[in-house]
Write a protein that holds these residues in place. Structure first.
Motif, short mmCIF file in Angstrom:
data_model
loop_
_atom_site.label_atom_id
_atom_site.label_comp_id
_atom_site.label_asym_id
_atom_site.label_seq_id
_atom_site.Cartn_x
_atom_site.Cartn_y
_atom_site.Cartn_z
N THR A 1 -30.75 29.58 -18.98
CA THR A 1 -30.17 28.23 -18.93
C THR A 1 -31.21 27.12 -19.01
O THR A 1 -30.85 25.96 -19.20
CB THR A 1 -29.34 28.04 -17.65
N THR B 1 -21.39 30.48 -20.05
CA THR B 1 -21.72 29.66 -18.90
C THR B 1 -21.19 28.24 -19.06
O THR B 1 -20.67 27.64 -18.11
CB THR B 1 -23.25 29.63 -18.68
N ARG C 1 -18.57 26.42 -16.53
CA ARG C 1 -18.84 25.12 -15.90
C ARG C 1 -17.75 24.11 -16.25
O ARG C 1 -17.29 23.35 -15.39
CB ARG C 1 -20.20 24.58 -16.37
N GLY D 1 -18.94 19.48 -18.27
CA GLY D 1 -19.42 20.83 -18.02
C GLY D 1 -19.81 21.56 -19.30
O GLY D 1 -20.84 22.23 -19.35
N SER E 1 -23.16 20.42 -20.52
CA SER E 1 -24.28 20.46 -19.57
C SER E 1 -25.40 21.39 -20.01
O SER E 1 -26.50 21.35 -19.44
CB SER E 1 -23.78 20.89 -18.18
N LEU F 1 -20.53 17.99 -11.20
CA LEU F 1 -21.54 18.74 -11.93
C LEU F 1 -22.54 19.37 -10.96
O LEU F 1 -22.94 20.53 -11.13
CB LEU F 1 -22.26 17.84 -12.93
N ALA G 1 -21.01 22.47 -9.52
CA ALA G 1 -20.99 23.55 -10.50
C ALA G 1 -22.38 24.19 -10.62
O ALA G 1 -22.50 25.41 -10.72
CB ALA G 1 -20.54 23.01 -11.86
N LEU G 2 -23.42 23.38 -10.59
CA LEU G 2 -24.79 23.90 -10.68
C LEU G 2 -25.19 24.62 -9.40
O LEU G 2 -25.88 25.65 -9.44
CB LEU G 2 -25.77 22.75 -10.96
N GLU H 1 -24.51 28.30 -9.03
CA GLU H 1 -25.37 29.22 -9.78
C GLU H 1 -26.68 29.49 -9.07
O GLU H 1 -27.53 30.21 -9.60
CB GLU H 1 -25.62 28.64 -11.18
N GLN I 1 -13.68 28.78 -8.62
CA GLN I 1 -14.77 29.51 -9.27
C GLN I 1 -14.24 30.79 -9.94
O GLN I 1 -14.62 31.10 -11.07
CB GLN I 1 -15.85 29.86 -8.25
#
Length: 386
Positions: A173, A273, A277, A301, A304, A342, A345-346, A349, A374
């Motif tokens: 990523t 991914t 997101r 997302g 991103s 955002l 969402a990050l 991970e 999720q």
């Protein structure tokens, strides 16, 4: 919960690792209750979902979970030969769940204890590549080898060369440290169509732009007709898509097409991914923003990972696009009303349960609400035909 993808030699995400963060005072009983409450949104299909407890070792209490068929329980080898080892081994032999044993210095004794296992996990940060290659050869007959916590693309390739079937981590990523490239012809044309759609141009003008690249039209219709979109009838043409969906809905799917034109070898994993997101941010926003903004959160997302997918800087990628200010602000880290979505969402991970809890708390979301979103987003990404 946080997650980590398992990527195979073809650079596709073939499974997901979920880490349960029990928090201070959390117990396995709490974890089991939480997992059982998610049964209605648990992803269906053949892709395995690994479930572990991170720094806190899972114990026999996890076996009280009504384990779905596609779930794999992660267990450190040390737990199999500890004080509770005999009870755990007996329970595993009785219930026969799919098991992944984490290889550690005590693994040799644990692997000979008669545990029915399918996978053996090796921490890429713990073992050097020569040692990893040797261990993979020695344990191949006992279980499928998987490398965990892989941090770079170079390490990913090395782990596969060492004999691992797949590797888990977010190594793909981060944008490569290479000079920024210009958009390729396919990306430039998609961006042209995307801008036409965003300004509600005449359908004939948009169709003319689409005809410049037949592959774009094909991919667009494939996306819209995928199971993840959930339409009751098949879309036959762009004009039909506009009449059924409208420009706003069509905009989000064109946004995904921009990523499919990527020449990056990790594009399959990056697309999965980005989809996850996108859907996660849309689901998290339910009831928190006006419904008219759901598509913009989805696009935030989806975009991103544009810098990694397109091989150009995020600012350069956004310069040629007419995006609403909140999308651009979030993607460039300038705050705004989409930034918190955002950031959450990050955070999902990363292997930091406290950070996930704090980010979710900022949006007023409970652990159950976040975990449900999720898993639903994971199902969506898995279902899409990429």
């Amino acid at each position: 919960m946080s997650r980590q993808p398992l990527v195979n030699r073809q650079n596709k995400i073939i499974a997901t690792r979920l880490t349960l963060h029990l928090g201070n005072g959390g117990s396995m009983a709490d974890a089991v209750n939480a997992l059982n409450s998610l049964a209605s949104v648990w992803p269906q299909g053949e892709k395995p979902i690994f479930v572990g407890c991170g720094g806190k070792h899972c114990d026999t209490g996890l076996l009280d979970w009504a384990t779905p068929d596609n779930a794999t329980i992660e267990l450190p080898a040390a737990t199999l030969i500890g004080p509770d080892g005999p009870n755990l081994i007996a329970a595993l032999q009785t219930w026969q769940p799919t098991v992944c044993v984490h290889f550690d210095p005590q693994a040799a004794q644990a692997l000979s204890a008669g545990v029915p296992l399918r996978f053996i996990g090796f921490d890429a940060q713990q073992f050097g590549l020569p040692q990893l290659k040797l261990l993979a050869a020695r344990t191949r007959a006992l279980g499928i080898g998987i490398a965990f916590n892989v941090r770079t693309t170079e390490a990913f390739r090395a782990c596969l060369d060492a004999g691992m079937t797949a590797a888990a981590g977010w190594f793909f990523t981060s944008p490569a440290n290479a000079p920024a490239k210009a958009l390729n012809a396919g990306q430039a044309n998609i961006m042209r169509v995307l801008n036409l759609v965003r300004k509600n141009a005449d359908i004939r003008e948009i169709e003319a732009a689409l005809k410049l690249d037949v592959a774009i039209s094909y991919k667009l219709l494939r996306y819209i007709n995928s199971a993840g979109f959930g339409l009751s009838c098949e879309i036959q043409s762009f004009r039909h898509a506009v009449s059924m969906l409208g420009f706003e809905k069509l905009n989000r799917w064109l946004s995904l097409l921009l990523a499919t034109a990527s020449k990056d070898p990790m594009a399959p994993a990056l697309m999965h991914t980005a989809l996850l997101r996108a859907r996660l941010m849309e689901l998290l926003a339910d009831g928190l923003v006006d419904k008219s903004e759901y598509d913009d959160l989805f696009i935030t997302g989806a975009f991103s990972l544009l810098d990694a997918l397109l091989g150009i800087g995020m600012e350069q990628a956004l310069e040629a696009m007419r995006l609403p200010e909140p999308i651009g602000d979030a993607l460039l880290g300038r705050g705004g009303r989409y930034q918190a979505f955002l950031d959450l969402a990050l955070a999902s991970e990363a292997d930091d349960g406290q950070a996930v809890a704090e980010q979710a708390g900022m949006l007023g979301l409970t652990a159950d609400q976040f975990n449900r979103a999720q898993l639903q987003a994971l199902s969506f990404a898995d279902t899409m035909e990429l």
